[in-house]
Design an enzyme around this catalytic site. Structure first.
Site, PDB file in Angstrom:
ATOM      1  N   SER A 240      11.493  -7.206  -4.368  1.00  0.00           N
ATOM      2  CA  SER A 240      12.263  -6.867  -5.633  1.00  0.00           C
ATOM      3  C   SER A 240      13.338  -7.742  -5.729  1.00  0.00           C
ATOM      4  CB  SER A 240      12.445  -5.620  -6.250  1.00  0.00           C
ATOM      5  OG  SER A 240      13.428  -4.965  -5.092  1.00  0.00           O
ATOM      6  N   HIS A 270       5.652  -0.922  -2.612  1.00  0.00           N
ATOM      7  CA  HIS A 270       6.851  -1.420  -3.425  1.00  0.00           C
ATOM      8  C   HIS A 270       7.253  -0.225  -3.832  1.00  0.00           C
ATOM      9  CE1 HIS A 270      11.421  -2.743  -2.694  1.00  0.00           C
ATOM     10  NE2 HIS A 270      10.646  -4.001  -3.702  1.00  0.00           N
ATOM     11  N   HIS A 317       8.416   2.431   6.451  1.00  0.00           N
ATOM     12  CA  HIS A 317       9.308   1.066   6.091  1.00  0.00           C
ATOM     13  C   HIS A 317       9.570   0.273   6.467  1.00  0.00           C
ATOM     14  CE1 HIS A 317      12.987  -0.826   4.215  1.00  0.00           C
ATOM     15  NE2 HIS A 317      12.228   0.229   3.066  1.00  0.00           N
ATOM     16  N   ARG A 326      18.848   6.987   1.891  1.00  0.00           N
ATOM     17  CA  ARG A 326      18.740   7.048   0.375  1.00  0.00           C
ATOM     18  C   ARG A 326      18.018   8.968   0.390  1.00  0.00           C
ATOM     19  NH1 ARG A 326      15.771   1.446  -1.376  1.00  0.00           N
ATOM     20  NH2 ARG A 326      14.852   2.609   0.843  1.00  0.00           N
ATOM     21  N   ASP A 372      11.499   6.991  -1.390  1.00  0.00           N
ATOM     22  CA  ASP A 372      10.799   7.369  -2.730  1.00  0.00           C
ATOM     23  C   ASP A 372       9.768   8.974  -2.777  1.00  0.00           C
ATOM     24  OD1 ASP A 372      11.088   5.407  -4.122  1.00  0.00           O
ATOM     25  OD2 ASP A 372       9.553   3.998  -2.816  1.00  0.00           O
TER      26      ASP A 372
HETATM   27  N1  HAX Z   1       0.731   5.879   6.370  1.00  0.00           N
HETATM   28  C1  HAX Z   1       0.063   5.675   6.380  1.00  0.00           C
HETATM   29  N2  HAX Z   1      -0.086   4.322   7.533  1.00  0.00           N
HETATM   30  C2  HAX Z   1       0.718   3.577   7.582  1.00  0.00           C
HETATM   31  C3  HAX Z   1       1.870   4.069   6.599  1.00  0.00           C
HETATM   32  C4  HAX Z   1       1.671   5.458   6.191  1.00  0.00           C
HETATM   33  N3  HAX Z   1       3.268   5.874   5.306  1.00  0.00           N
HETATM   34  N4  HAX Z   1       3.012   3.311   6.828  1.00  0.00           N
HETATM   35  C5  HAX Z   1       2.724   2.000   8.012  1.00  0.00           C
HETATM   36  N5  HAX Z   1       1.149   2.299   8.353  1.00  0.00           N
HETATM   37  C6  HAX Z   1       0.171   1.516   8.645  1.00  0.00           C
HETATM   38  C7  HAX Z   1       0.445   0.472   8.139  1.00  0.00           C
HETATM   39  O1  HAX Z   1      -0.892   0.372   6.706  1.00  0.00           O
HETATM   40  C8  HAX Z   1      -0.442  -0.415   9.219  1.00  0.00           C
HETATM   41  O2  HAX Z   1      -1.266  -0.051   9.450  1.00  0.00           O
HETATM   42  P1  HAX Z   1      -2.531  -1.547   9.600  1.00  0.00           P
HETATM   43  O3  HAX Z   1      -1.993  -1.752  10.658  1.00  0.00           O
HETATM   44  O4  HAX Z   1      -4.174  -0.853  10.035  1.00  0.00           O
HETATM   45  O5  HAX Z   1      -2.597  -2.422   8.325  1.00  0.00           O
HETATM   46  C9  HAX Z   1       0.211   0.092  10.077  1.00  0.00           C
HETATM   47  O6  HAX Z   1       0.453   1.555   9.691  1.00  0.00           O
HETATM   48  C10 HAX Z   1       1.962  -0.864  10.412  1.00  0.00           C
HETATM   49  O7  HAX Z   1       2.847  -0.570   9.659  1.00  0.00           O
HETATM   50  P2  HAX Z   1       3.728  -1.224   9.696  1.00  0.00           P
HETATM   51  O8  HAX Z   1       4.530  -2.151  10.416  1.00  0.00           O
HETATM   52  O9  HAX Z   1       4.736   0.358  10.348  1.00  0.00           O
HETATM   53  O10 HAX Z   1       4.322  -1.080   7.891  1.00  0.00           O
HETATM   54  P3  HAX Z   1       4.508  -1.904   7.330  1.00  0.00           P
HETATM   55  O11 HAX Z   1       5.910  -3.305   7.184  1.00  0.00           O
HETATM   56  O12 HAX Z   1       3.689  -3.306   7.247  1.00  0.00           O
HETATM   57  O13 HAX Z   1       4.612  -1.273   5.781  1.00  0.00           O
HETATM   58  C11 HAX Z   1       5.093   0.022   4.542  1.00  0.00           C
HETATM   59  C12 HAX Z   1       5.993  -0.562   5.269  1.00  0.00           C
HETATM   60  C13 HAX Z   1       6.325   0.747   3.551  1.00  0.00           C
HETATM   61  C14 HAX Z   1       4.430  -1.041   2.800  1.00  0.00           C
HETATM   62  C15 HAX Z   1       4.515   1.181   4.701  1.00  0.00           C
HETATM   63  O14 HAX Z   1       5.120   1.950   5.825  1.00  0.00           O
HETATM   64  C16 HAX Z   1       3.321   1.791   3.654  1.00  0.00           C
HETATM   65  O15 HAX Z   1       2.790   1.624   2.969  1.00  0.00           O
HETATM   66  N6  HAX Z   1       4.417   2.993   3.482  1.00  0.00           N
HETATM   67  C17 HAX Z   1       3.804   3.508   1.740  1.00  0.00           C
HETATM   68  C18 HAX Z   1       3.937   3.429   1.434  1.00  0.00           C
HETATM   69  C19 HAX Z   1       5.614   3.868   0.543  1.00  0.00           C
HETATM   70  O16 HAX Z   1       6.407   4.555   1.104  1.00  0.00           O
HETATM   71  N7  HAX Z   1       6.016   2.168   0.085  1.00  0.00           N
HETATM   72  C20 HAX Z   1       7.384   2.329  -0.425  1.00  0.00           C
HETATM   73  C21 HAX Z   1       8.405   1.861   0.541  1.00  0.00           C
HETATM   74  C22 HAX Z   1       9.699   1.897   0.155  1.00  0.00           C
HETATM   75  C23 HAX Z   1      10.051   1.370  -0.011  1.00  0.00           C
HETATM   76  O17 HAX Z   1       9.733   0.189  -0.954  1.00  0.00           O
HETATM   77  N8  HAX Z   1      10.699   1.361  -1.834  1.00  0.00           N
HETATM   78  O18 HAX Z   1      10.311   1.019  -2.932  1.00  0.00           O
END
Ligand code: HAX
Length: 438
Positions: A240, A270, A317, A326, A372
């Site tokens: 964002s 996000h 994250h 937070r 979140d």
């Molecule tokens: N559950 C299951 N698997 C997860 C995970 C979770 N909560 N968080 C990361 N992973 C997985 C990823 O999907 C990725 O899998 P692949 O290798 O198969 O693609 C692997 O672990 C490595 O990911 P990472 O490097 O740890 O995390 P990223 O930087 O790629 O992504 C995310 C960060 C926040 C998108 C991710 O942790 C996620 O999808 N979390 C769940 C959704 C979420 O809570 N989003 C909100 C984040 C905070 C925010 O921005 N709020 O607005």
């Protein structure tokens, strides 16, 4: 000129020579190197943005203008009769870098209060949305509708010096921020209540007035203040914030830029994660018939989600490597105000169960909860059970940080953003050349 604008101008004048010196004398200094993994992998960790509004340390969490969240909550002047600081104080802090006095906060509150009135056509646009539109879609469009009011765009068309860009941008920022609670609460009334608008109360602060327009009694005013403050900024690289900055770099005005940033926030990885957390919890709640699951049962729900190829929303994250402060601030509030709430018990159980499972699975780099994971439970407790709406609340808060960034982008003359892309063939060539050297 208001104290806030005067102080902001003073700070801009003090800051400009620092940026000019870095550009003139140190433009060639190498800060970082970039790998193929980072280029293909969503630019994780690439140091390529500058902001002084906030900084995110992977282990400590967010600092606003150098202050940790507990410091921000301690130092900012509190709302009358509430335990949380006024959002107006945070606006002052993010724009100027200074902790405001009570009278400076009161002045900002007064200034925002005067700018709150929403033109009739915005209500009409909200009214005209087809059934089942997501509240974030309506929110983004309502902001876009206001673009015709942009002071910056009018000044730009009339001809204005680059050095003055920040001034009409600041006016747009304050005008828009003042209106966001009105837009958000009307979308809520329209989609989930009787569609009748509760008139704004000019004597109330930003958070207090939002709670009033939502028709929810205290301590929801404190919930609103807490919510808007913790969501305000998370440095510049998140989707964002980066979207807002990128769009603004084309000299698109605050309305166009904030509408775009809202669209980025609306993705499930996000800002939409807070709605996904509640959806997930409700699924468990239904399967358990409202009973609190045992640790073993909860573990099974988590593994079932992971084994079906889905993520656990609210965990992980891209930058953080510890529990999000937070999350902790909201947990502290929940322990005080809603510790017997069944959904809060679910969330607390998840905090115990999820991190070891994600560690055992070995994929997520950060097994800890992000903000979140807690947000929705607090909203639910106070009657805002329509979880599609949660990201609108996030957006109102996030706009505070992004508008502060855009004002400073204009003040420091940051240019059009335009990184360079390469083709896959080019990357393969670089990889081959580097391997040959080893
Ligand atoms: N559950 C299951 N698997 C997860 C995970 C979770 N909560 N968080 C990361 N992973 C997985 C990823 O999907 C990725 O899998 P692949 O290798 O198969 O693609 C692997 O672990 C490595 O990911 P990472 O490097 O740890 O995390 P990223 O930087 O790629 O992504 C995310 C960060 C926040 C998108 C991710 O942790 C996620 O999808 N979390 C769940 C959704 C979420 O809570 N989003 C909100 C984040 C905070 C925010 O921005 N709020 O607005």
């Amino acid at each position: 000129m208001s104290t806030l604008k005067e102080k902001l101008y003073e700070k801009i004048e003090q800051h400009r020579p620092r940026t000019e010196k870095l550009l003139k004398k140190h433009s060639d200094v190498v800060v970082d190197q970039i790998t193929i993994g980072q280029i293909i992998g969503g630019m994780r960790g690439v140091k390529s943005l500058v902001t002084d509004i906030s900084y995110l340390d992977p282990n400590e969490g967010i600092r606003y203008r150098g202050y940790t969240l507990p410091e921000v909550f301690k130092k900012l002047p509190k709302a009358k009769g509430g335990e949380m600081p006024m959002v107006e104080g945070l606006i002052f802090l993010l724009l100027t870098g200074d902790i405001p006095t009570e009278s400076e906060v009161a002045e900002v509150a007064d200034e925002l209060s005067k700018r709150r009135i929403l033109p009739r056509y915005v209500y009409e646009v909200i009214d005209s949305f087809p059934c089942c539109s997501h509240p974030m879609t309506i929110f983004s469009s309502a902001i876009m509708t206001l673009q015709r009011e942009s002071f910056f765009t009018k000044k730009y068309s009339a001809g204005i010096s680059k050095m003055e860009y920040w001034d009409p941008t600041y006016e747009d920022a304050l005008n828009l921020l003042a209106k966001l609670p009105e837009i958000g609460s009307y979308i809520y009334a329209k989609l989930y209540r009787d569609g009748k608008r509760i008139q704004s109360d000019p004597s109330r602060d930003f958070g207090g007035n939002f709670a009033h327009m939502m028709g929810i009694k205290p301590p929801y005013d404190d919930v609103a203040r807490l919510h808007f403050i913790i969501h305000a900024d998370h440095e510049s690289g998140n989707v964002s914030a980066h979207t807002g900055h990128l769009v603004a770099s084309s000299l698109a005005d605050v309305y166009l830029s904030i509408s775009a940033m809202i669209n980025g926030l609306a993705g499930p990885l996000h800002g939409l994660a807070n709605q996904e957390v509640l959806r997930w919890l409700q699924g468990v709640y239904d399967k358990m018939d409202g009973k609190i699951p045992s640790e073993e049962e909860m573990r099974q729900f988590v593994w079932d989600t992971l084994n079906s190829g889905q993520v656990i929303p609210g965990y992980g994250h891209a930058v953080l490597r510890k529990t999000d402060p937070r999350y902790s601030v909201q947990r502290e509030f929940s322990l005080k105000h809603l510790k017997d709430d069944p959904l809060f018990k679910y969330v607390d159980l998840l905090y115990k169960v999820v991190p070891p499972i994600l560690q055992e699975q070995g994929k997520a780099k950060n097994p800890w909860p992000n903000l979140d994971a807690q947000t929705g439970v607090i909203q639910w407790h106070y009657g805002v059970t329509e979880y599609d709406f949660y990201t609108v609340l996030f957006g109102i808060g996030r706009a505070i940080g992004i508008t502060a960034n855009i004002v400073w982008d204009r003040a420091l003359g940051y240019p059009l953003e335009r990184p360079k892309s390469l083709t896959t063939e080019m990357l393969e060539k670089v990889a081959k050349e580097q391997s040959a050297k080893k």
